[in-house]
Design a protein around this motif. Structure first.
Motif, PDB file in Angstrom:
ATOM      1  N   GLN A   1       9.422  -2.284  -0.493  1.00 15.15           N
ATOM      2  CA  GLN A   1       8.740  -3.380  -1.211  1.00 15.15           C
ATOM      3  C   GLN A   1       8.835  -3.194  -2.722  1.00 15.15           C
ATOM      4  N   ALA A   2       8.865  -1.944  -3.179  1.00 12.68           N
ATOM      5  CA  ALA A   2       8.894  -1.654  -4.615  1.00 12.68           C
ATOM      6  C   ALA A   2      10.163  -2.176  -5.272  1.00 12.68           C
ATOM      7  N   LEU A   3      11.204  -2.464  -4.470  1.00  9.58           N
ATOM      8  CA  LEU A   3      12.451  -3.003  -5.033  1.00  9.58           C
ATOM      9  C   LEU A   3      12.269  -4.405  -5.604  1.00  9.58           C
ATOM     10  N   VAL A   4      11.126  -5.045  -5.346  1.00  4.87           N
ATOM     11  CA  VAL A   4      10.833  -6.351  -5.974  1.00  4.87           C
ATOM     12  C   VAL A   4      10.635  -6.155  -7.482  1.00  4.87           C
ATOM     13  N   GLY A   5      10.259  -4.944  -7.891  1.00  4.62           N
ATOM     14  CA  GLY A   5      10.166  -4.640  -9.323  1.00  4.62           C
ATOM     15  C   GLY A   5       8.749  -4.370  -9.794  1.00  4.62           C
ATOM     16  N   PRO A   6       8.506  -4.512 -11.093  1.00  4.98           N
ATOM     17  CA  PRO A   6       7.178  -4.183 -11.660  1.00  4.98           C
ATOM     18  C   PRO A   6       6.036  -4.969 -11.013  1.00  4.98           C
ATOM     19  N   ILE A   7       6.320  -6.165 -10.497  1.00  2.00           N
ATOM     20  CA  ILE A   7       5.256  -6.959  -9.850  1.00  2.00           C
ATOM     21  C   ILE A   7       4.677  -6.180  -8.675  1.00  2.00           C
ATOM     22  N   ALA A   8       5.558  -5.603  -7.848  1.00  2.00           N
ATOM     23  CA  ALA A   8       5.095  -4.849  -6.667  1.00  2.00           C
ATOM     24  C   ALA A   8       4.327  -3.605  -7.096  1.00  2.00           C
ATOM     25  N   LEU A   9       4.824  -2.928  -8.129  1.00  2.00           N
ATOM     26  CA  LEU A   9       4.148  -1.713  -8.599  1.00  2.00           C
ATOM     27  C   LEU A   9       2.767  -2.044  -9.161  1.00  2.00           C
ATOM     28  N   ALA A  10       2.674  -3.168  -9.905  1.00  2.00           N
ATOM     29  CA  ALA A  10       1.388  -3.562 -10.497  1.00  2.00           C
ATOM     30  C   ALA A  10       0.384  -3.935  -9.401  1.00  2.00           C
ATOM     31  N   ILE A  11       0.834  -4.684  -8.399  1.00  2.00           N
ATOM     32  CA  ILE A  11      -0.085  -5.086  -7.319  1.00  2.00           C
ATOM     33  C   ILE A  11      -0.555  -3.859  -6.542  1.00  2.00           C
ATOM     34  N   ASN A  12       0.360  -2.918  -6.300  1.00  2.00           N
ATOM     35  CA  ASN A  12      -0.039  -1.689  -5.612  1.00  2.00           C
ATOM     36  C   ASN A  12      -1.067  -0.908  -6.444  1.00  2.00           C
ATOM     37  N   HIS A  13      -0.863  -0.876  -7.758  1.00  9.26           N
ATOM     38  CA  HIS A  13      -1.799  -0.164  -8.638  1.00  9.26           C
ATOM     39  C   HIS A  13      -3.195  -0.803  -8.564  1.00  9.26           C
ATOM     40  N   VAL A  14      -3.221  -2.141  -8.622  1.00  7.02           N
ATOM     41  CA  VAL A  14      -4.512  -2.851  -8.526  1.00  7.02           C
ATOM     42  C   VAL A  14      -5.167  -2.558  -7.173  1.00  7.02           C
ATOM     43  N   HIS A  15      -4.363  -2.566  -6.101  1.00  5.56           N
ATOM     44  CA  HIS A  15      -4.897  -2.294  -4.761  1.00  5.56           C
ATOM     45  C   HIS A  15      -5.527  -0.896  -4.692  1.00  5.56           C
ATOM     46  N   GLN A  16      -4.827   0.097  -5.254  1.00  3.45           N
ATOM     47  CA  GLN A  16      -5.320   1.472  -5.162  1.00  3.45           C
ATOM     48  C   GLN A  16      -6.548   1.698  -6.046  1.00  3.45           C
ATOM     49  N   THR A  17      -6.582   1.037  -7.220  1.00  8.77           N
ATOM     50  CA  THR A  17      -7.650   1.346  -8.182  1.00  8.77           C
ATOM     51  C   THR A  17      -8.855   0.411  -8.108  1.00  8.77           C
ATOM     52  N   GLU A  18      -8.662  -0.811  -7.618  1.00 10.00           N
ATOM     53  CA  GLU A  18      -9.758  -1.787  -7.627  1.00 10.00           C
ATOM     54  C   GLU A  18     -10.311  -2.104  -6.238  1.00 10.00           C
ATOM     55  N   PHE A  19      -9.605  -1.735  -5.187  1.00  2.00           N
ATOM     56  CA  PHE A  19     -10.038  -2.119  -3.843  1.00  2.00           C
ATOM     57  C   PHE A  19     -10.356  -0.926  -2.943  1.00  2.00           C
ATOM     58  N   LYS A  20      -9.786   0.237  -3.232  1.00  2.00           N
ATOM     59  CA  LYS A  20      -9.988   1.393  -2.354  1.00  2.00           C
ATOM     60  C   LYS A  20     -11.140   2.269  -2.852  1.00  2.00           C
ATOM     61  N   ALA A  21     -11.603   3.122  -1.972  1.00  2.00           N
ATOM     62  CA  ALA A  21     -12.732   3.995  -2.325  1.00  2.00           C
ATOM     63  C   ALA A  21     -12.617   5.300  -1.548  1.00  2.00           C
TER      64      ALA A  21
ATOM     65  N   ASP B   1       0.830  -1.201   0.000  1.00  3.97           N
ATOM     66  CA  ASP B   1       0.000   0.000   0.000  1.00  3.97           C
ATOM     67  C   ASP B   1       0.869   1.257   0.000  1.00  3.97           C
ATOM     68  N   SER B   2       0.956   1.895  -1.169  1.00  2.00           N
ATOM     69  CA  SER B   2       1.823   3.074  -1.279  1.00  2.00           C
ATOM     70  C   SER B   2       1.217   4.306  -0.608  1.00  2.00           C
ATOM     71  N   ARG B   3      -0.079   4.279  -0.298  1.00  2.00           N
ATOM     72  CA  ARG B   3      -0.700   5.452   0.330  1.00  2.00           C
ATOM     73  C   ARG B   3      -0.653   5.379   1.855  1.00  2.00           C
ATOM     74  N   GLU B   4      -1.081   4.230   2.397  1.00  2.00           N
ATOM     75  CA  GLU B   4      -1.192   4.132   3.850  1.00  2.00           C
ATOM     76  C   GLU B   4       0.083   3.636   4.517  1.00  2.00           C
ATOM     77  N   ASP B   5       0.951   2.959   3.764  1.00  2.00           N
ATOM     78  CA  ASP B   5       2.239   2.486   4.310  1.00  2.00           C
ATOM     79  C   ASP B   5       3.350   2.903   3.353  1.00  2.00           C
ATOM     80  N   LYS B   6       3.476   4.225   3.161  1.00  2.00           N
ATOM     81  CA  LYS B   6       4.353   4.764   2.122  1.00  2.00           C
ATOM     82  C   LYS B   6       5.816   4.320   2.283  1.00  2.00           C
ATOM     83  N   TRP B   7       6.370   4.448   3.493  1.00  2.00           N
ATOM     84  CA  TRP B   7       7.797   4.162   3.700  1.00  2.00           C
ATOM     85  C   TRP B   7       8.082   2.687   3.531  1.00  2.00           C
ATOM     86  N   TRP B   8       7.161   1.822   3.983  1.00  2.00           N
ATOM     87  CA  TRP B   8       7.335   0.380   3.787  1.00  2.00           C
ATOM     88  C   TRP B   8       7.299   0.051   2.299  1.00  2.00           C
ATOM     89  N   PHE B   9       6.411   0.734   1.570  1.00  2.00           N
ATOM     90  CA  PHE B   9       6.253   0.436   0.146  1.00  2.00           C
ATOM     91  C   PHE B   9       7.520   0.767  -0.637  1.00  2.00           C
TER      92      PHE B   9
END
Lengths: 226, 82
Positions: free
Chosen positions: A93-113, A82-90
């Motif tokens: 985590q983003a060092l895992v690469g595009p997989i982490a960025l894609a999952i974060n994008h899905v989390h922000q756009t498909e699960f949050k409101a 979660d790049s919004r609520e756990d910014k520093w941890w993210f």
């Protein structure tokens, strides 16, 4: 017994007489620079080593990094990325690469409101409304809580005088009806901490894997041994 | 656990209910850290699994050591000092 000089004994000249340095100090590893392997390692954990011909190293490193990352998600759910609520941890985590960025994008756009206000008008219709200022603050994008559900709705953006300035289609956290609920359960306490830690360790370890692929040790066994 | 939540559980999306056993999750984490680190550090892959097991054991012992140290400080040392 004849006395041998350090050079005759195979010891580097700077080594004090009588002291035998360990093998790896006598012949320090040489490092190269492989930008293509580094780039491939950034794209997918372990891919840089596989491309360099160190298949076993790449497969083991990639498996361990991805197992840590998805293990963290298995324990704490998608909420741990979660790049919004756990910014520093993210950032780690983003060092895992595009997989982490894609999952974060899905989390922000498909699960949050957006947690905007709502009221029922005279015709019984639920009206969602907020202001630009509240959208950046208290009504911002957030996880959907128990008792709520996520809906795409027309939200009235009002000005300071409560006049409707524009209407936008936004995901909103709405009261849940029968059989409805949030798109995901938010993880809490230790389960959230351990899941976040797993994904963070995956990112930190992958940084080491990327650096090793980009600046490889030249005199070690190619192909990753037996 | 709420039965409704259990029915709706989706792997990788919802969290597991592991609050009571969270500390056991440090063991697989230590093993995976050792696997990733030793994959790029060992000069000869013939030594890989031995080095990985040793490093994982060192991490776990370190965590247990920190736990014991914290236990001693909080339960015995601090009450004596304060």
């Amino acid at each position: 017994m004849p006395v041998r000089t350090p050079a005759e004994a195979g010891v580097p000249p700077e080594t004090p007489p009588g002291i035998r340095m360990p093998e790896h100090h006598q012949h320090p590893p040489k490092h190269g620079f492989d930008p293509v392997a580094g780039l491939l390692a950034i794209l997918l954990p372990g891919l840089g080593h596989i491309a360099r011909g160190e298949k076993k190293r790449g497969l083991l490193a990639g498996f361990a990094v991805l197992a840590m990352f998805f293990g963290g998600m298995l324990i704490g759910g998608i909420d741990v990325i979660d790049s919004r609520e756990d910014k520093w941890w993210f950032y780690g985590q983003a060092l895992v690469g595009p997989i982490a960025l894609a999952i974060n994008h899905v989390h922000q756009t498909e699960f949050k409101a957006f947690g905007v206000a709502h009221e029922t008008d005279a015709s019984g219709r639920i009206v969602y409304h907020t202001t630009e200022r509240l959208l950046r603050g208290p009504h911002r994008l957030r996880s959907v809580f128990p008792g709520e559900t996520r809906k795409i709705a027309d939200v009235e953006i009002r000005d300071a005088n409560d006049n409707v300035r524009e209407t936008r289609r936004l995901p909103v956290a709405a009261p849940a009806g029968p059989g409805e609920g949030p798109p995901n359960v938010k993880s809490l306490a230790k389960v959230n901490e351990i899941g976040t830690l797993y994904a963070l360790c995956a990112g930190m370890l992958n940084l080491i894997v990327i650096l090793d692929a980009m600046f490889p040790t030249l005199n070690r066994r190619k192909g990753g041994g037996k | 656990m709420n039965p409704g939540l259990l029915l709706a559980y989706t792997p990788l999306i919802d969290p597991l209910n592991l609050h009571a056993v969270w500390f056991w999750l440090l063991i697989p984490l230590a093993v995976l850290i050792a696997m990733a680190y030793k994959a790029v550090r060992v000069p000869d892959m013939a030594l890989y699994w031995r080095q990985t097991a040793l490093f994982a054991a060192q991490i776990i012992l370190g965590i247990v050591g920190l736990y014991v140290f914290s236990l001693v400080v909080l339960n015995w040392l601090l009450p004596v000092i304060v």
